[in-house]
Design a protein around this motif. Structure first.
Motif, PDB file in Angstrom:
ATOM      1  N   GLN A 108       0.855  -1.185   0.168  1.00 33.03           N
ATOM      2  CA  GLN A 108       0.383   0.793   0.126  1.00 33.03           C
ATOM      3  C   GLN A 108       0.727   0.934   0.629  1.00 33.03           C
ATOM      4  O   GLN A 108       0.338   2.035  -0.716  1.00 33.03           O
ATOM      5  N   MET A 109       2.031   1.810   0.851  1.00 34.44           N
ATOM      6  CA  MET A 109       3.123   2.861   1.066  1.00 34.44           C
ATOM      7  C   MET A 109       3.843   2.679  -0.940  1.00 34.44           C
ATOM      8  O   MET A 109       3.378   3.448  -1.078  1.00 34.44           O
ATOM      9  N   VAL A 110       4.222   1.148  -0.755  1.00 37.81           N
ATOM     10  CA  VAL A 110       4.611   1.594  -2.344  1.00 37.81           C
ATOM     11  C   VAL A 110       4.127   2.368  -3.154  1.00 37.81           C
ATOM     12  O   VAL A 110       4.367   3.004  -3.771  1.00 37.81           O
ATOM     13  N   ASP A 111       2.889   1.480  -3.491  1.00 33.44           N
ATOM     14  CA  ASP A 111       1.443   1.984  -4.295  1.00 33.44           C
ATOM     15  C   ASP A 111       1.311   3.425  -3.913  1.00 33.44           C
ATOM     16  O   ASP A 111       0.903   4.227  -4.730  1.00 33.44           O
ATOM     17  N   GLN A 112       1.652   4.119  -3.054  1.00 37.47           N
ATOM     18  CA  GLN A 112       1.431   5.823  -2.551  1.00 37.47           C
ATOM     19  C   GLN A 112       2.411   6.619  -3.030  1.00 37.47           C
ATOM     20  O   GLN A 112       2.115   7.836  -2.746  1.00 37.47           O
ATOM     21  N   GLY A 113       4.159   5.681  -3.334  1.00 35.56           N
ATOM     22  CA  GLY A 113       4.726   6.526  -3.425  1.00 35.56           C
ATOM     23  C   GLY A 113       5.339   6.797  -2.207  1.00 35.56           C
ATOM     24  O   GLY A 113       6.266   7.844  -1.995  1.00 35.56           O
ATOM     25  N   LEU A 114       5.166   6.441  -0.671  1.00 32.02           N
ATOM     26  CA  LEU A 114       5.655   6.349   0.456  1.00 32.02           C
ATOM     27  C   LEU A 114       6.748   5.788   0.496  1.00 32.02           C
ATOM     28  O   LEU A 114       6.505   4.569   1.533  1.00 32.02           O
ATOM     29  N   LEU A 115       8.002   5.965   0.242  1.00 32.85           N
ATOM     30  CA  LEU A 115       9.308   5.369   0.271  1.00 32.85           C
ATOM     31  C   LEU A 115      10.095   5.735   1.209  1.00 32.85           C
ATOM     32  O   LEU A 115      11.173   4.485   1.424  1.00 32.85           O
ATOM     33  N   GLY A 116      10.137   6.249   2.140  1.00 32.05           N
ATOM     34  CA  GLY A 116      10.411   6.950   3.357  1.00 32.05           C
ATOM     35  C   GLY A 116      11.760   8.068   3.067  1.00 32.05           C
ATOM     36  O   GLY A 116      11.009   9.148   2.151  1.00 32.05           O
ATOM     37  N   ARG A 173       8.735  11.395   1.992  1.00 35.25           N
ATOM     38  CA  ARG A 173       7.839  10.793   3.909  1.00 35.25           C
ATOM     39  C   ARG A 173       7.329   8.863   3.296  1.00 35.25           C
ATOM     40  O   ARG A 173       7.836   8.399   2.284  1.00 35.25           O
ATOM     41  N   GLY A 174       7.456   8.043   4.703  1.00 33.92           N
ATOM     42  CA  GLY A 174       7.107   6.482   4.692  1.00 33.92           C
ATOM     43  C   GLY A 174       6.804   6.471   6.422  1.00 33.92           C
ATOM     44  O   GLY A 174       5.116   6.835   6.380  1.00 33.92           O
ATOM     45  N   TYR A 212       7.538   7.860   8.740  1.00 32.51           N
ATOM     46  CA  TYR A 212       7.330   9.062   9.228  1.00 32.51           C
ATOM     47  C   TYR A 212       7.961  10.052   8.457  1.00 32.51           C
ATOM     48  O   TYR A 212       7.969   9.707   6.707  1.00 32.51           O
ATOM     49  N   GLN A 213       7.675  11.965   8.815  1.00 30.68           N
ATOM     50  CA  GLN A 213       7.415  12.267   7.566  1.00 30.68           C
ATOM     51  C   GLN A 213       9.303  13.077   7.584  1.00 30.68           C
ATOM     52  O   GLN A 213       9.947  13.102   8.730  1.00 30.68           O
ATOM     53  N   TYR A 214       9.683  13.628   6.346  1.00 38.89           N
ATOM     54  CA  TYR A 214      11.099  14.076   6.072  1.00 38.89           C
ATOM     55  C   TYR A 214      10.854  14.929   5.523  1.00 38.89           C
ATOM     56  O   TYR A 214       9.819  16.201   4.308  1.00 38.89           O
ATOM     57  N   ASP A 215      11.700  16.318   5.609  1.00 36.06           N
ATOM     58  CA  ASP A 215      12.213  17.177   4.672  1.00 36.06           C
ATOM     59  C   ASP A 215      13.300  16.535   3.481  1.00 36.06           C
ATOM     60  O   ASP A 215      14.578  16.071   4.042  1.00 36.06           O
ATOM     61  N   VAL A 216      13.070  16.611   1.883  1.00 32.57           N
ATOM     62  CA  VAL A 216      13.652  17.363   1.450  1.00 32.57           C
ATOM     63  C   VAL A 216      13.998  17.696   0.512  1.00 32.57           C
ATOM     64  O   VAL A 216      13.666  18.898   0.147  1.00 32.57           O
TER      65      VAL A 216
END
Length: 289
Positions: free
Chosen positions: A269-277, A282-283, A285-289
């Motif tokens: 589900q996370m990979v499908d949504q692009g939540l890769l870490g 964002r994975g 947790y939330q990060y600054d990129v």
């Protein structure tokens, strides 16, 4: 070994290129995307300063601009072609953890008109035997499982396949020494030692989150406080890449045919949504990129 070919300019390939250049090697960094190669150089420049600041903070020493940064970057040549790898004394492959992609690349490497230099596979779980079968000289293949972030990690897990030649294994050990790292040699088995254990832990932690047993923060905090881990399993998944963790667990599930390695549905589900870490911002947790 002075010139090292590094295939793949993602998170791991960028880290390997950084560590090699920092230890004085000339690096030929290859990727199919010019944009990815540009990002790799930007990330190495940023990480050189960030890691220096971290070291200064831990030692209490002052820090500022370092001329060595320019020298390190100057040792890295980037290319979208395989032909420049003919100049390499050793090759490290770091492309995405998908067998079909790795298989096609290694088949092309075997056909490249160059001396039969050692080829190290940086993989989380795929057995060396699969790669050796693609080569006319299977003794060239050895595993070098680097840990992320590569420039900060002192240990490399070296995998000796059934076909790995003694001089190939010796070259991998020599390169480790030249990089000022330690290594432990293990036998070829899916996941080897580190990921066969760690991926089970991460997968079970994701199941706990998926089932609502505890929050991501509380799961990680328990591991950090109860077991003195520097990072919890979910933060570790974000650092590695949620997609890479999923691919690794899928390899273990397929190779062992044991449902204890069944990936938690939340991964897909996370990979499908692009939540890769960390790499996507964002994975778990939330990060600054």
């Amino acid at each position: 070994m002075k010139t090292i070919g590094v295939l793949g300019a993602g998170v791991m390939g960028t880290g390997v290129a950084h560590a090699l250049a920092e230890s004085g090697h000339r690096v030929i960094l290859n990727d199919v995307s010019e944009e990815q190669l540009r990002k790799a150089r930007q990330n190495i420049r940023k990480n050189l300063r960030m890691y220096r600041l971290l070291q200064a903070r831990s030692s209490g020493a002052p820090t500022g601009p370092d001329a060595n940064d320019a020298e390190t970057l100057g040792r890295i040549e980037t290319t979208t072609e395989l032909a420049p790898l003919r100049a390499a004394d050793f090759i490290v492959e770091n492309v995405t953890e998908k067998w079909e992609i790795k298989q096609e690349l290694h088949a092309r490497l075997d056909q490249l008109d160059m001396p039969p230099v050692p080829v190290a596979v940086n993989t989380s779980a795929i057995p060396m035997a699969r790669f050796a079968a693609l080569y006319s000289k299977p003794g060239r293949i050895v595993g070098m499982h680097f840990m992320n972030p590569v420039p900060l990690m002192p240990m490399i897990e070296v995998i000796r396949g059934e076909a790995t030649a003694e001089d190939t294994l010796g070259a991998a050990k020599q390169l480790t020494t030249q990089m000022r790292r330690q290594c432990i040699v293990v036998k070829d088995s899916p996941g080897f030692v580190t990921n066969r254990v760690m991926m089970l832990t991460v997968n079970e932690a994701v199941f706990l989150l998926h089932e609502g047993v505890a929050s991501a923060e509380d799961i990680d905090r328990l591991f950090q406080t109860c077991f003195n881990h520097r990072m919890g399993p979910l933060a570790t998944a974000d650092l590695i890449g949620v997609d890479t963790v999923l691919y690794s667990i899928e390899v273990l599930h397929r190779e062992f045919k044991d449902d204890k390695y069944r990936p938690c549905p939340l991964f897909q589900q996370m990979v499908d949504q692009g939540l890769l870490g960390r790499k996507s911002g964002r994975g778990f947790y939330q990060y600054d990129v």
